[in-house]
Enzyme design. Structure first.
Site, PDB file in Angstrom:
ATOM      1  N   TYR A  11      -8.187  15.785  -5.558  1.00  0.00           N
ATOM      2  CA  TYR A  11      -7.307  15.150  -6.554  1.00  0.00           C
ATOM      3  C   TYR A  11      -6.345  16.174  -7.151  1.00  0.00           C
ATOM      4  O   TYR A  11      -5.141  15.942  -7.243  1.00  0.00           O
ATOM      5  CB  TYR A  11      -8.186  14.521  -7.640  1.00  0.00           C
ATOM      6  CG  TYR A  11      -7.447  13.799  -8.740  1.00  0.00           C
ATOM      7  CD1 TYR A  11      -6.846  12.566  -8.505  1.00  0.00           C
ATOM      8  CD2 TYR A  11      -7.374  14.335 -10.033  1.00  0.00           C
ATOM      9  CE1 TYR A  11      -6.182  11.891  -9.525  1.00  0.00           C
ATOM     10  CE2 TYR A  11      -6.723  13.668 -11.049  1.00  0.00           C
ATOM     11  CZ  TYR A  11      -6.128  12.442 -10.797  1.00  0.00           C
ATOM     12  OH  TYR A  11      -5.478  11.776 -11.806  1.00  0.00           O
ATOM     13  N   LYS A  69      -2.297  16.303  -6.931  1.00  0.00           N
ATOM     14  CA  LYS A  69      -1.436  16.281  -8.130  1.00  0.00           C
ATOM     15  C   LYS A  69      -0.571  17.552  -8.212  1.00  0.00           C
ATOM     16  O   LYS A  69       0.567  17.490  -8.686  1.00  0.00           O
ATOM     17  CB  LYS A  69      -2.278  16.116  -9.397  1.00  0.00           C
ATOM     18  CG  LYS A  69      -2.965  14.743  -9.518  1.00  0.00           C
ATOM     19  CD  LYS A  69      -1.977  13.599  -9.609  1.00  0.00           C
ATOM     20  CE  LYS A  69      -2.657  12.280 -10.008  1.00  0.00           C
ATOM     21  NZ  LYS A  69      -1.717  11.133  -9.951  1.00  0.00           N
ATOM     22  N   ASP A  86       0.871  -1.177   0.000  1.00  0.00           N
ATOM     23  CA  ASP A  86       0.000   0.000   0.000  1.00  0.00           C
ATOM     24  C   ASP A  86       0.912   1.232   0.000  1.00  0.00           C
ATOM     25  O   ASP A  86       1.713   1.401   0.927  1.00  0.00           O
ATOM     26  CB  ASP A  86      -0.879  -0.042   1.263  1.00  0.00           C
ATOM     27  CG  ASP A  86      -1.878   1.100   1.318  1.00  0.00           C
ATOM     28  OD1 ASP A  86      -1.616   2.171   0.726  1.00  0.00           O
ATOM     29  OD2 ASP A  86      -2.920   0.936   1.962  1.00  0.00           O
ATOM     30  N   THR A 134      -8.747   4.103 -18.947  1.00  0.00           N
ATOM     31  CA  THR A 134      -8.399   3.132 -17.894  1.00  0.00           C
ATOM     32  C   THR A 134      -9.623   2.909 -17.000  1.00  0.00           C
ATOM     33  O   THR A 134     -10.620   3.634 -17.128  1.00  0.00           O
ATOM     34  CB  THR A 134      -7.265   3.671 -16.991  1.00  0.00           C
ATOM     35  OG1 THR A 134      -7.818   4.729 -16.176  1.00  0.00           O
ATOM     36  CG2 THR A 134      -6.075   4.180 -17.775  1.00  0.00           C
ATOM     37  N   ASN A 142       3.163   5.547  -9.783  1.00  0.00           N
ATOM     38  CA  ASN A 142       1.955   5.657 -10.605  1.00  0.00           C
ATOM     39  C   ASN A 142       0.661   5.555  -9.787  1.00  0.00           C
ATOM     40  O   ASN A 142      -0.353   6.136 -10.160  1.00  0.00           O
ATOM     41  CB  ASN A 142       1.993   4.539 -11.662  1.00  0.00           C
ATOM     42  CG  ASN A 142       0.639   4.274 -12.286  1.00  0.00           C
ATOM     43  OD1 ASN A 142       0.147   5.069 -13.088  1.00  0.00           O
ATOM     44  ND2 ASN A 142      -0.008   3.171 -11.889  1.00  0.00           N
TER      45      ASN A 142
END
Ligand code: NAP
Length: 239
Positions: free
Chosen positions: A137, A141, A53, A172, A74
């Site tokens: 998010y 980032k 993890d 994806t 990633n």
């Protein structure tokens, strides 16, 4: 033969990146929380599959028993929510996996990395500009970009580079989940939901995972030795 680590190697971009390195003759280790997904990525290529993890310091330390030449951070998560509806739990989990996970991955990678080493984060265009309904998010980032640029300056004299790839929407499971959520919430067709989520693309399509893998392959190559602290945008002209 280079030793390569790809976190979140059990699906999507991580799977494409891992297969690209393995098919090119590198020795690849893939990590993630689901062993069956990692084994599916391997599909007989001889990759080393290790559960870990990225948000857990102990399990990340265990990944780096032997040093790597190329490390691709990633693993990441992103769930849509306007700021007003973002719970503290969603915020903290997003930061823990998507930002702190990259920090732990790179910090552990640094100890044994030799000259020529490559640290590569899978960031996003959400790391370069704001995204409505994705503040946690986007903040994570943006944090990744700050980490990449700062670390690049720290490792430059060691002959190591630290860069990021910044894709737009990529085909994806993460993108598929975003479409399914909009489809269910607004009770619209999959095609309509895709239009809402992805918008109009200059190229008429979203990015393929293999196109991100090709950019990662370049940043990992000896030819990219003087590319450092960079965020390589992969959007087909969107930005
Ligand atoms: P994905 O298929 O959902 O892959 C995410 C991977 O991260 C999974 O393999 C997952 O494996 C792993 N992961 C999640 N939480 C983890 C944790 N706590 N520890 C270790 N591994 C964890 O989505 P993807 O699109 O390929 O995403 C890969 C990266 O690309 C992410 O950083 C994402 O932000 C970025 N990105 C995606 C897009 C896009 O449109 N798809 C665009 C720009 C950037 P397990 O569940 O087995 O742990």
């Amino acid at each position: 033969m280079r030793r390569v680590l790809v976190t979140g190697g059990g699906s999507g971009i991580g799977r494409a990146v891992a297969r690209d390195f393995a098919d090119g003759g590198d020795h690849v280790t893939i990590s993630g929380r689901r062993l069956d997904a990692l084994q599916e990525t391997d599909a007989g290529r001889g990759m080393h599959c290790q559960t870990a993890d990225v948000a857990d310091e102990t399990s990340m330390k265990a990944l780096f028993d032997t040093p790597f030449d190329v490390v691709v951070a990633n693993a990441g998560i992103g769930r849509a929510a306007p700021v007003a509806n973002t719970s503290l739990d969603l915020w903290n989990t997003t930061i823990a996996v998507t930002l702190t996970g990259v920090f732990l991955t790179f910090r552990e990678a640094l100890a044994g990395m030799k000259s020529g080493g490559r640290l590569i984060a899978v960031s996003s265009i959400a790391g370069l500009h704001g995204e409505p309904n994705a503040a946690a998010y986007s903040a994570a980032k943006h944090g990744v970009m700050g980490l990449v640029k700062s670390l690049a300056l720290e490792v430059a004299k060691r002959g190591i580079t630290c860069n990021a790839v910044c894709p737009g929407w990529v085909d994806t499971p993460m993108a598929e989940t975003a479409v399914t959520n909009v489809m269910q919430r607004l009770e619209i067709s999959r095609e309509e939901a895709k239009k809402r989520v992805f918008g109009d693309k200059p190229s008429g399509r979203i990015v393929k995972p293999e196109e991100v893998a090709a950019a990662v392959r370049y940043l990992a190559s000896p030819e990219a030795a003087m590319v450092n602290g960079h965020g390589l945008v992969i959007t087909g002209g969107e930005t």
